[in-house]
Structure formats: structure tokens, C-alpha cells
Design an enzyme around this catalytic site. Structure first.
Site, PDB file in Angstrom:
ATOM      1  N   LYS A  24       0.863  -1.182   0.000  1.00  0.00           N
ATOM      2  CA  LYS A  24       0.000   0.000   0.000  1.00  0.00           C
ATOM      3  C   LYS A  24       0.900   1.232   0.000  1.00  0.00           C
ATOM      4  O   LYS A  24       1.541   1.542   1.000  1.00  0.00           O
ATOM      5  CB  LYS A  24      -0.916   0.045   1.227  1.00  0.00           C
ATOM      6  N   PRO A  25       0.982   1.956  -1.117  1.00  0.00           N
ATOM      7  CA  PRO A  25       1.819   3.158  -1.158  1.00  0.00           C
ATOM      8  C   PRO A  25       1.189   4.294  -0.349  1.00  0.00           C
ATOM      9  O   PRO A  25       0.006   4.270  -0.015  1.00  0.00           O
ATOM     10  CB  PRO A  25       1.866   3.525  -2.645  1.00  0.00           C
ATOM     11  N   GLU A  27      -0.588   7.768   0.212  1.00  0.00           N
ATOM     12  CA  GLU A  27      -1.706   8.307  -0.573  1.00  0.00           C
ATOM     13  C   GLU A  27      -1.258   9.339  -1.597  1.00  0.00           C
ATOM     14  O   GLU A  27      -1.841   9.449  -2.682  1.00  0.00           O
ATOM     15  CB  GLU A  27      -2.745   8.952   0.350  1.00  0.00           C
ATOM     16  N   SER A  78       6.175   7.635   9.748  1.00  0.00           N
ATOM     17  CA  SER A  78       6.426   8.374  10.981  1.00  0.00           C
ATOM     18  C   SER A  78       6.325   7.465  12.200  1.00  0.00           C
ATOM     19  O   SER A  78       5.666   6.417  12.175  1.00  0.00           O
ATOM     20  CB  SER A  78       5.426   9.519  11.114  1.00  0.00           C
ATOM     21  N   GLU A  99      10.434   0.959  10.006  1.00  0.00           N
ATOM     22  CA  GLU A  99      11.465   1.973   9.713  1.00  0.00           C
ATOM     23  C   GLU A  99      10.775   3.317   9.875  1.00  0.00           C
ATOM     24  O   GLU A  99      10.006   3.742   9.026  1.00  0.00           O
ATOM     25  CB  GLU A  99      12.015   1.773   8.305  1.00  0.00           C
ATOM     26  N   CYS A 133      14.355  10.657   6.188  1.00  0.00           N
ATOM     27  CA  CYS A 133      14.434  10.364   7.620  1.00  0.00           C
ATOM     28  C   CYS A 133      15.870  10.259   8.114  1.00  0.00           C
ATOM     29  O   CYS A 133      16.111  10.296   9.326  1.00  0.00           O
ATOM     30  CB  CYS A 133      13.661   9.093   7.952  1.00  0.00           C
ATOM     31  N   GLU A 232      10.812  15.732  14.573  1.00  0.00           N
ATOM     32  CA  GLU A 232      11.138  15.561  13.159  1.00  0.00           C
ATOM     33  C   GLU A 232      10.363  16.576  12.329  1.00  0.00           C
ATOM     34  O   GLU A 232       9.129  16.563  12.311  1.00  0.00           O
ATOM     35  CB  GLU A 232      10.805  14.139  12.706  1.00  0.00           C
TER      36      GLU A 232
END
Length: 344
Positions: A24-25, A27, A78, A99, A133, A232
Site C-alpha cells: 500500500k503506497p 496516498e 512516521s 522503519e 528520515c 522531526e
């Protein structure tokens, strides 16, 4: 971050290890994953091996993670979303590879090559418009070099050319969306209340005013516990802080919840080796920051998650070790049976 590259990081080791996969990429960036699957089909990969499902994380993503037929989930994103993925996965005791976020320290000792460190900091903080990241986000510079480092980084950042990413003259393209650009700007605007914006800190005007652009930004004077140091930002923003002794530099580098990547800059091999040992991160570069090669594993510790992408280590994420033993002796009474039959 890098939608096509990250699809490959997930799909290729999983399939090479003998699995089928559902991807699932994100959005906002689904098209290259669909192109990847189409190319795989044209290359002869059987239907049903590589599957792409688009949709929102809260519906499609959560359904996939919680589905009992999915035996393992690998997630890049995230830390807050990673915690939600882990929460859902516990219902089926699903294996996880996470990750997650990062807040990479960039530690410059007082014997470092100043020009190399300044160029490295600008490149490593601005790569992919800071949407990485592992990007350099916190520059800790030993006090004798601090002022010169800040001045040189600001000077270099001001030469960076924003524009159309398809133009070879462009150095820095837009952020992924206006919403994300505004979130990055919010961090900087709040920081003005407790720190100094040395350069950048604004969206450009003119021909770029309608795009999701944000100027390269350098901040100084922030406290270690401030938002821009601890959270972040995921944009073209670098915070620089001074330190005195080596102990302090390493302590500050470790003083966030994250542990994905870091770098140490020094001409002293013993000093550099100490930094690689004591900085808590899945990857520590020496006199460079950001290059990742496929022969080496990529993954973090602490709130940056666990497990590895890339290299031979990635196969371990997509395999289950099974113990199988055959006894070919045809002996009925074995030596270990004495634990039951005693001396009989």
C-alpha cells in the site's frame, strides 16, 4: 520519501525470499508503485505475486495490517503511525519491521575539515528537500569551529537555487504538498520565539509562489529540549548548536527519542571510532552523511524502529527460520531416553 525506491526496498527482498506481497503506497505518491507492478507483470512475474492496493492509511492500511492472512508487515513512515501499526498488529501477533522517523545528528569535532563539513551539512540537510528520515537535522559543532561553520553553511544555503525539478539548473524542488510545506513553516515560525533564523525561514515569491516550496533554513540559539531540536520536521531545516568536550557532543547527539542515522566529522580516527561506537543509531557515517549503499543494511533503533531494509539482512525480515530434524539411525532406545527409563 522516495516512492519508487522504497517500493523496491519492500518488494524485492520479500519476493526473492519466496513470498507474495501486498504493497500500500502513501496516498500522495502511488503512481510509481503501480508502474513498478506493471513492469513486473511485463517481465513475467506471475499475477498475484506483487499486488498494489491504494487508499488511505486509516482504512486500507489498517485493514491490511490487521488481516489474519497477512503474516508480516513492513512499514516505513512516521513514529506515531508506526506505533499505531504495532498496536493493530498485536491482535494477530504479527511480525513487524518498522522503519520510522529520525532526527539525525551531524557532529563536527574541532579538528574536522570545516569546508567539507559545511558542504556536507548543506547537502545532507537539503537532499530531497529535507524529506529524508536520515537527513542531517541537528548540527552539533565544537565551539572553536561553531561561528565559522554557521557562517559558511548560511553562505552555501543562500546559493541554493529553487525551481522546477525537471530543470537541470534547479538545486531544490518543492515539498510533497502545500499542507506539508505549511507544517514545516509552522516549526520555523514557532522557533522564532526562542531561537534565531540565520537564513531562509520563508516560502519564495515570484514564479514559485504557487508551489509548495520552502527556502533552505538554518536556525541557531535553540535549546536542546526545544521543538526544532527534538521533533522531526522533515523539511529543508537545519539547527546548529555548539558543544564543548567530546563527551558533551556525543551525549547531545543521543539526546532525542530517535536513533536512525548520524555522522561524525573528525581527522582523528580514534575520535571518529569512539563516535561510531557510542552514538546510538542504526547508521553512523564518518566525514560524510547520507550515502546508503544496497550492500549495507538500513534501519534504526529507539523510536526509529527496528529491522533492516537493503542488503542480505533484509531477507531475514521476510523469512521464518524453521528447525527440521531427521533421525536416520532406526535405533529405538536412544541415549537421551535415560531421562525417562533410567538405567533400563
Amino acid at each position: 520519501n522516495y516512492p519508487l525506491q522504497m517500493a523496491a526496498w519492500k518488494i524485492l527482498p520479500a519476493v526473492a525470499a519466496g513470498n507474495t506481497i501486498v504493497l500500500k503506497p502513501a496516498e500522495l505518491t502511488p503512481l510509481t508503485s503501480l508502474m513498478f507492478a506493471q513492469a513486473a507483470k511485463e517481465a513475467g512475474i506471475p499475477d498475484g505475486v506483487i499486488n498494489i492496493v491504494n487508499g488511505a492509511g486509516k482504512t486500507v492500511g489498517e485493514h491490511l495490517v490487521g488481516h489474519p492472512d497477512v503474516v508480516m508487515t513492513s512499514f516505513t513512515g512516521s513514529t506515531p503511525v508506526g506505533k499505531r501499526v504495532a498496536e493493530i498488529a498485536t491482535a494477530t501477533v504479527k511480525r513487524l519491521h518498522l522503519e520510522l522517523g529520525g532526527k539525525a545528528p551531524f557532529v563536527v569535532f574541532d579538528d574536522a575539515d570545516l569546508e567539507a563539513a559545511a558542504h556536507g551539512a548543506v547537502a545532507a540537510s537539503l537532499i530531497n528537500s529535507g524529506q529524508d528520515c536520515t537527513a542531517a537535522t541537528r548540527a552539533y559543532v565544537q565551539r572553536p569551529l561553531f561561528d565559522a561553520f554557521v557562517a559558511r553553511v548560511a553562505e552555501l544555503m543562500e546559493t541554493v537555487r529553487l525551481g522546477d525539478p525537471f530543470d537541470p539548473a534547479t538545486d531544490l524542488g518543492p515539498l510533497v504538498s502545500h499542507r506539508h510545506r505549511d507544517a514545516v513553516a509552522g516549526f520555523v515560525e514557532r522557533a522564532r520565539g526562542y531561537a534565531t533564523v540565520v537564513t531562509g525561514g520563508e516560502a519564495p515569491g515570484g514564479d514559485l509562489k504557487d508551489g509548495a516550496y520552502y527556502r533552505p533554513t538554518l536556525i541557531t540559539g535553540a535549546a536542546q529540549d526545544s521543538e526544532v531540536v527534538q521533533s522531526e520536521i522533515f523539511g529543508p531545516v537545519l539547527v546548529a548548536l555548539p558543544f564543548d568536550g567530546d563527551d558533551e557532543g556525543i551525549r547531545l547527539a543521543n539526546d532525542t527519542p530517535y536513533g536512525l542515522a548520524a555522522s561524525a566529522w573528525s581527522r582523528d580516527v580514534y575520535r571518529a571510532n569512539r563516535a561510531t561506537r557510542e552514538i546510538k543509531a542504526g547508521c553512523v557515517w564518518v566525514n560524510d552523511h547520507i550515502p546508503i549503499i544496497s550492500e549495507m543494511p538500513h534501519g534504526g533503533t529507539k523510536a526509529s524502529g527496528y529491522g533492516k531494509d537493503m542488503s542480505a539482512y533484509s531477507f531475514e525480515e521476510y523469512t521464518q527460520v524453521k528447525h527440521v530434524m531427521f533421525d536416520n539411525t532406526a535405533v529405538a532406545a536412544k541415549d537421551w531416553h535415560r531421562t525417562i527409563f533410567g538405567d533400563r
